[in-house]
Design an enzyme around this catalytic site. Structure first.
Site: not given
Ligand code: PGA
Length: 228
Positions: A9-11, A86, A88, A155, A161, A192, A213-214
Site C-alpha cells: 500500500n503505497w498510500k 483503511h 486512514e 491492522e 506507521g 509496521s 505500507g512504509g
Molecule cells: P505500515 O502501514 O506498514 O506503514 O504500518 C500499513 C497500512 O497502513 O496499510
C-alpha cells in the site's frame, strides 16, 4: 506452505509518475507469493507489474459524483484488488455502511475487496473490546456479501506507521477469530510489517498474508518480504 497474499500500500507516495515507475521496476516479478502493488490511482496505468490494485473506490458506478473513481473503471483497466475501509480513510469519516457499499460495488465488477479493520490507539488496548469492535466492522462490511469473496486485513491502528508491530501471536488470534466467525478465508496482517518481522507473521497458520505500507516503498525491504 500455501501461497500468501502480499499487498503493498503505497498510500500518497511517491509524488511523480517517473518515481512510481522506477519504484515498481525494482520490485521482483517472480515470487512464491501472490503480490499486489497498490499505487496512487493516477499511476495505475503507467506501472508495469503483474498485479496492481487500487487503494479506494467509489460506492457509485457512474453519474454525478465529481472526483470519484468507479469500480467499473477500475475493472476496465484490469484491476483485480481494491483496498477499502483503511483506518486512514475511516479517520476521514468513512463509515461501515460506506465500506459495505464499496465492497458490494467492487464485487459486482469482480474486483476482490481488501477490507481493512482495526482498532485501538495503543498496544495495551483491552483485548475483548478490540475483538468486539473488529467483529462489528467485519459484520457490517460484509453484510449481504459472500464472505468467501473478500479479503480482510487486520491492522491495529496503533501499529500503523508506528514502527511497533503487533506480535505474530496476536495477529494469529485475530485472524483465526475472523476466519472462524465470519467464514472469510483470507485474513492479512498489517501495521509496521517489514523485511525483518514478516517471516514471523507469515509463519502463522491463519495469517494469509500482509498489507505493507512504509516498507512497500523500500524496494529491497519489500523484495525481502515477497521472497519469503
Ligand atoms: P505500515 O502501514 O506498514 O506503514 O504500518 C500499513 C497500512 O497502513 O496499510
Amino acid at each position: 506452505m500455501a501461497k500468501k497474499l502480499i499487498v503493498g500500500n503505497w498510500k500518497l507516495n511517491p509524488m511523480t509518475v517517473s518515481e512510481a515507475v522506477a519504484l515498481a521496476s525494482k520490485i521482483d516479478v517472480v515470487s512464491a507469493n501472490e503480490v499486489v502493488i497498490c499505487p496512487p490511482l493516477p499511476f495505475l496505468e503507467s506501472i508495469e507489474y503483474p498485479h496492481v490494485g487500487a487503494q479506494d473506490c467509489s460506492p457509485h458506478i457512474k453519474g454525478a459524483y465529481t472526483g470519484e473513481v468507479s469500480p467499473a473503471q477500475l475493472a476496465s483497466m484490469g484491476i483485480k484488488y481494491c483496498i477499502v475501509g483503511h483506518s486512514e480513510r475511516r479517520a476521514m469519516g468513512e463509515s461501515d455502511a460506506l465500506v459495505n457499499a464499496k465492497v458490494k460495488a467492487l464485487l459486482d465488477y469482480k474486483i476482490t475487496p481488501i477490507i481493512c479493520v482495526g482498532y485501538g490507539t495503543n498496544v495495551q488496548e483491552d483485548e475483548l473490546e478490540v475483538t468486539d469492535v473488529i467483529a462489528h466492522q467485519v459484520m457490517e462490511a460484509i453484510e449481504e456479501v459472500d464472505p468467501k469473496k473478500v479479503v480482510v486485513a487486520y491492522e491495529p491502528v496503533w501499529a500503523i506507521g508506528s514502527g511497533k508491530p503487533a506480535t505474530p501471536d496476536h495477529a494469529e488470534q485475530i485472524a483465526l477469530y475472523i476466519t472462524t466467525k465470519f467464514g472469510v478465508p483470507r485474513v492479512l496482517y498489517g501495521g509496521s510489517a517489514n523485511g525483518s518481522n514478516a517471516a514471523g507473521f507469515l509463519a502463522e497458520a491463519h495469517v494469509s498474508g500482509l498489507l505493507v505500507g512504509g516498507a512497500s516503498l523500500l524496494a529491497d525491504d519489500f523484495n525481502k518480504i515477497i521472497q519469503l
